[in-house]
Design a protein around this motif. Structure first.
Motif, PDB file in Angstrom:
ATOM      1  N   ASP A  19       0.823  -1.204   0.000  1.00  0.00           N
ATOM      2  CA  ASP A  19       0.000   0.000   0.000  1.00  0.00           C
ATOM      3  C   ASP A  19       0.861   1.259   0.000  1.00  0.00           C
ATOM      4  O   ASP A  19       0.523   2.263  -0.627  1.00  0.00           O
ATOM      5  N   GLY A  20       1.961   1.195   0.749  1.00  0.00           N
ATOM      6  CA  GLY A  20       2.925   2.287   0.709  1.00  0.00           C
ATOM      7  C   GLY A  20       2.499   3.557   1.406  1.00  0.00           C
ATOM      8  O   GLY A  20       3.063   4.626   1.178  1.00  0.00           O
ATOM      9  N   ARG A  21       1.489   3.503   2.247  1.00  0.00           N
ATOM     10  CA  ARG A  21       1.042   4.701   2.955  1.00  0.00           C
ATOM     11  C   ARG A  21       1.222   4.498   4.461  1.00  0.00           C
ATOM     12  O   ARG A  21       0.363   3.922   5.129  1.00  0.00           O
ATOM     13  N   PRO A  22       2.349   4.918   5.013  1.00  0.00           N
ATOM     14  CA  PRO A  22       2.624   4.691   6.432  1.00  0.00           C
ATOM     15  C   PRO A  22       1.588   5.389   7.313  1.00  0.00           C
ATOM     16  O   PRO A  22       1.083   6.464   6.988  1.00  0.00           O
ATOM     17  N   GLY A  23       1.296   4.746   8.437  1.00  0.00           N
ATOM     18  CA  GLY A  23       0.374   5.329   9.399  1.00  0.00           C
ATOM     19  C   GLY A  23      -1.078   4.974   9.143  1.00  0.00           C
ATOM     20  O   GLY A  23      -1.932   5.192   9.993  1.00  0.00           O
ATOM     21  N   ARG A  24      -1.373   4.433   7.984  1.00  0.00           N
ATOM     22  CA  ARG A  24      -2.752   4.056   7.676  1.00  0.00           C
ATOM     23  C   ARG A  24      -3.019   2.655   8.217  1.00  0.00           C
ATOM     24  O   ARG A  24      -2.230   1.738   7.985  1.00  0.00           O
ATOM     25  N   PRO A  25      -4.128   2.452   8.957  1.00  0.00           N
ATOM     26  CA  PRO A  25      -4.413   1.110   9.468  1.00  0.00           C
ATOM     27  C   PRO A  25      -4.544   0.111   8.327  1.00  0.00           C
ATOM     28  O   PRO A  25      -5.082   0.433   7.267  1.00  0.00           O
ATOM     29  N   THR A  26      -4.015  -1.085   8.544  1.00  0.00           N
ATOM     30  CA  THR A  26      -4.165  -2.120   7.537  1.00  0.00           C
ATOM     31  C   THR A  26      -5.629  -2.534   7.440  1.00  0.00           C
ATOM     32  O   THR A  26      -6.445  -2.280   8.340  1.00  0.00           O
ATOM     33  N   ARG A  27      -5.949  -3.189   6.342  1.00  0.00           N
ATOM     34  CA  ARG A  27      -7.329  -3.651   6.188  1.00  0.00           C
ATOM     35  C   ARG A  27      -7.684  -4.632   7.292  1.00  0.00           C
ATOM     36  O   ARG A  27      -8.822  -4.647   7.782  1.00  0.00           O
ATOM     37  N   ARG A  28      -6.727  -5.468   7.683  1.00  0.00           N
ATOM     38  CA  ARG A  28      -6.994  -6.420   8.764  1.00  0.00           C
ATOM     39  C   ARG A  28      -7.371  -5.700  10.048  1.00  0.00           C
ATOM     40  O   ARG A  28      -8.319  -6.095  10.739  1.00  0.00           O
ATOM     41  N   VAL A  29      -6.639  -4.658  10.390  1.00  0.00           N
ATOM     42  CA  VAL A  29      -6.954  -3.901  11.596  1.00  0.00           C
ATOM     43  C   VAL A  29      -8.337  -3.265  11.485  1.00  0.00           C
ATOM     44  O   VAL A  29      -9.124  -3.273  12.435  1.00  0.00           O
ATOM     45  N   GLU A  30      -8.639  -2.712  10.327  1.00  0.00           N
ATOM     46  CA  GLU A  30      -9.956  -2.105  10.142  1.00  0.00           C
ATOM     47  C   GLU A  30     -11.063  -3.145  10.283  1.00  0.00           C
ATOM     48  O   GLU A  30     -12.116  -2.867  10.871  1.00  0.00           O
ATOM     49  N   GLN A  31     -10.836  -4.350   9.742  1.00  0.00           N
ATOM     50  CA  GLN A  31     -11.827  -5.416   9.874  1.00  0.00           C
ATOM     51  C   GLN A  31     -12.011  -5.815  11.334  1.00  0.00           C
ATOM     52  O   GLN A  31     -13.132  -6.036  11.798  1.00  0.00           O
ATOM     53  N   LEU A  32     -10.903  -5.918  12.077  1.00  0.00           N
ATOM     54  CA  LEU A  32     -10.999  -6.282  13.491  1.00  0.00           C
ATOM     55  C   LEU A  32     -11.670  -5.175  14.306  1.00  0.00           C
ATOM     56  O   LEU A  32     -12.414  -5.454  15.251  1.00  0.00           O
ATOM     57  N   HIS A  33     -11.419  -3.918  13.955  1.00  0.00           N
ATOM     58  CA  HIS A  33     -12.148  -2.817  14.589  1.00  0.00           C
ATOM     59  C   HIS A  33     -13.652  -3.019  14.396  1.00  0.00           C
ATOM     60  O   HIS A  33     -14.449  -2.856  15.335  1.00  0.00           O
ATOM     61  N   ALA A  34     -14.045  -3.360  13.171  1.00  0.00           N
ATOM     62  CA  ALA A  34     -15.466  -3.539  12.877  1.00  0.00           C
ATOM     63  C   ALA A  34     -16.045  -4.739  13.614  1.00  0.00           C
ATOM     64  O   ALA A  34     -17.179  -4.699  14.110  1.00  0.00           O
ATOM     65  N   ILE A  35     -15.272  -5.833  13.685  1.00  0.00           N
ATOM     66  CA  ILE A  35     -15.722  -7.006  14.438  1.00  0.00           C
ATOM     67  C   ILE A  35     -15.935  -6.646  15.906  1.00  0.00           C
ATOM     68  O   ILE A  35     -16.914  -7.089  16.536  1.00  0.00           O
ATOM     69  N   ARG A  36     -15.064  -5.824  16.442  1.00  0.00           N
ATOM     70  CA  ARG A  36     -15.185  -5.434  17.849  1.00  0.00           C
ATOM     71  C   ARG A  36     -16.458  -4.640  18.118  1.00  0.00           C
ATOM     72  O   ARG A  36     -17.039  -4.730  19.216  1.00  0.00           O
ATOM     73  N   THR A  37     -16.909  -3.855  17.135  1.00  0.00           N
ATOM     74  CA  THR A  37     -18.128  -3.069  17.343  1.00  0.00           C
ATOM     75  C   THR A  37     -19.368  -3.947  17.485  1.00  0.00           C
ATOM     76  O   THR A  37     -20.417  -3.467  17.924  1.00  0.00           O
ATOM     77  N   LEU A  38     -19.292  -5.222  17.114  1.00  0.00           N
ATOM     78  CA  LEU A  38     -20.448  -6.115  17.216  1.00  0.00           C
ATOM     79  C   LEU A  38     -20.637  -6.662  18.624  1.00  0.00           C
ATOM     80  O   LEU A  38     -21.684  -7.245  18.926  1.00  0.00           O
ATOM     81  N   VAL A  39     -19.645  -6.486  19.485  1.00  0.00           N
ATOM     82  CA  VAL A  39     -19.734  -7.032  20.840  1.00  0.00           C
ATOM     83  C   VAL A  39     -20.866  -6.372  21.622  1.00  0.00           C
ATOM     84  O   VAL A  39     -21.684  -7.052  22.259  1.00  0.00           O
ATOM     85  N   ALA A  40     -20.935  -5.050  21.609  1.00  0.00           N
ATOM     86  CA  ALA A  40     -21.957  -4.338  22.391  1.00  0.00           C
ATOM     87  C   ALA A  40     -23.377  -4.706  21.956  1.00  0.00           C
ATOM     88  O   ALA A  40     -24.229  -5.022  22.799  1.00  0.00           O
ATOM     89  N   PRO A  41     -23.707  -4.705  20.639  1.00  0.00           N
ATOM     90  CA  PRO A  41     -25.068  -5.083  20.267  1.00  0.00           C
ATOM     91  C   PRO A  41     -25.397  -6.548  20.554  1.00  0.00           C
ATOM     92  O   PRO A  41     -26.542  -6.873  20.896  1.00  0.00           O
ATOM     93  N   PHE A  42     -24.402  -7.443  20.462  1.00  0.00           N
ATOM     94  CA  PHE A  42     -24.694  -8.841  20.784  1.00  0.00           C
ATOM     95  C   PHE A  42     -24.939  -8.984  22.286  1.00  0.00           C
ATOM     96  O   PHE A  42     -25.854  -9.699  22.704  1.00  0.00           O
TER      97      PHE A  42
END
Length: 379
Positions: free
Chosen positions: A223-246
């Motif tokens: 990707d070549g853009r330092p400081g930008r969260p990887t897609r994996r991190v972004e996906q895990l962030h999104a997975i974490r948001t499902l904890v509260a509604p569950f």
């Protein structure tokens, strides 16, 4: 040795058990590479399928024997060595040949946390009198640090504590478990309307996770853009948001939300890397949805194991029939209120020791974490 750590006379050895677990939301955010920077949150439950171990003195040589409900008996040299090293350091078992047998209520490589449950049960035998949090820390350290497996602490903590819980992982590695009391309607739905079906595929969860992380790292470098969260991190962030509604759905009895939340969790997780989803898993999930299931996912790290689906009463016969036609056996389960336990009815011959020796083994772990058995790697 009883659960209080006393040596007693007898002939049978010692026995212990620990439940398998199902992660409902947030799985993957407990992995060290993510939680060390962001923390992690998981909602997980213990189920009444268990790992049982029995440790007894052998006539001539030490060995570990494994089996799961299919009768398979593969071995794992790394885990065999781990168990042997732990017992060699024990004041009783280090002095004489031993035999350990382990049985699992689910198929190996099932995504139900079998390795963690095995090590929790073993910790309960070797650290009598310790509480569930200490046993979970010990088991996690054995698996993550000593065996070098890329795993998070949710398996050992869910198994040690039992029941339904919210597991919070701090950036420093500390783990806190908050027991959850589901609404009666939600508790009944868990027991009767959440179904597990076997895909027939086994996998090594640690390798699946490592492979997904390598894919993410390669993408980040290109990707070549330092400081930008990887897609994996972004996906895990999104997975974490499902904890509260569950968690809210569980506590309020909003069972209609279970299926869509499981599906959303799976959509995010299956995009984490290659090998997480499989054609067989997708086939079974699609078959369940076509038969009336409201949603579902593949449990564990992916790559094989069991699919978990949420099914309303009216669709239960159709879903079960569809999975029977697909040759996907069901694993019946219920929510287990029990965590790790030892069997007081099984006793151990006293070990020869000096007056200065203690019958209790000292902890080999530090305050913060992370199969052992010599069976096979169960999950």
């Amino acid at each position: 040795m009883t659960r209080h750590g006393h040596w007693t006379s007898g002939v049978g050895g010692v026995g212990g058990r620990a439940p398998l677990r199902i992660s409902l939301a947030g799985g993957g955010t407990d992995l060290p590479d993510y939680s060390a920077e962001f923390g992690g949150d998981v909602v997980a439950m213990a189920i009444d399928a268990e790992i049982r171990i029995h440790l007894t003195e052998a006539a001539e040589r030490s060995e570990t024997r494994w089996s799961d409900h299919t009768g398979d008996l593969p071995g794992d040299p790394v885990l065999n060595d781990l168990v042997a090293s732990l017992l060699r350091a024990h004041p009783h078992w280090g002095r004489r040949p031993w035999r350990m047998t382990s049985t699992s209520g689910a198929r190996a490589g099932a995504g139900l946390g079998s390795s963690g449950a095995f090590l929790v049960a073993l910790a309960g035998l070797l650290h009598p009198g310790a509480g569930p949090a200490e046993l979970a820390r010990t088991a996690y350290a054995w698996e993550h640090r000593h065996a070098g497996r890329m795993v998070g602490p949710q398996d050992s903590y869910a198994s040690a504590h039992g029941g339904l819980g919210a597991i919070e992982i701090g950036t420093g590695g500390a783990v806190h478990v908050s027991p959850l009391t589901p609404h009666p309607h939600a508790a009944s739905w868990i027991d009767h309307n959440l179904l597990l079906f076997d895909t027939g595929g086994s996998r090594d969860a640690s390798r699946i996770v490592a492979s997904a992380k390598r894919d993410a790292d390669r993408t980040a470098r290109s990707d070549g853009r330092p400081g930008r969260p990887t897609r994996r991190v972004e996906q895990l962030h999104a997975i974490r948001t499902l904890v509260a509604p569950f968690r809210k759905a569980l506590e309020e009895g909003d069972v209609e939300r279970f299926g869509p939340l499981l599906t959303e969790n799976w959509t995010l997780k299956s995009a984490l890397g290659r090998g997480i989803s499989t054609p067989r898993a997708e086939e079974l999930l699609a078959g369940c949805l076509a038969a009336g299931a409201q949603g579902g996912k593949l449990v564990g790290a992916g790559g094989g194991g069991y699919v978990l689906v949420s099914v309303p009463d009216r669709a239960l016969p159709a879903v079960r029939a569809a999975m029977a036609r697909a040759h996907a056996p069901e694993l019946p389960f219920r929510l287990s209120p029990h965590g790790v336990r030892t069997d007081d009815s099984v006793t151990l011959p006293p070990a020869p020791r000096t007056a200065a020796e203690s019958p209790r083994v000292a902890s080999t772990t530090t305050a913060n974490p992370a199969p052992p058995p010599g069976e096979k790697e169960l999950s």
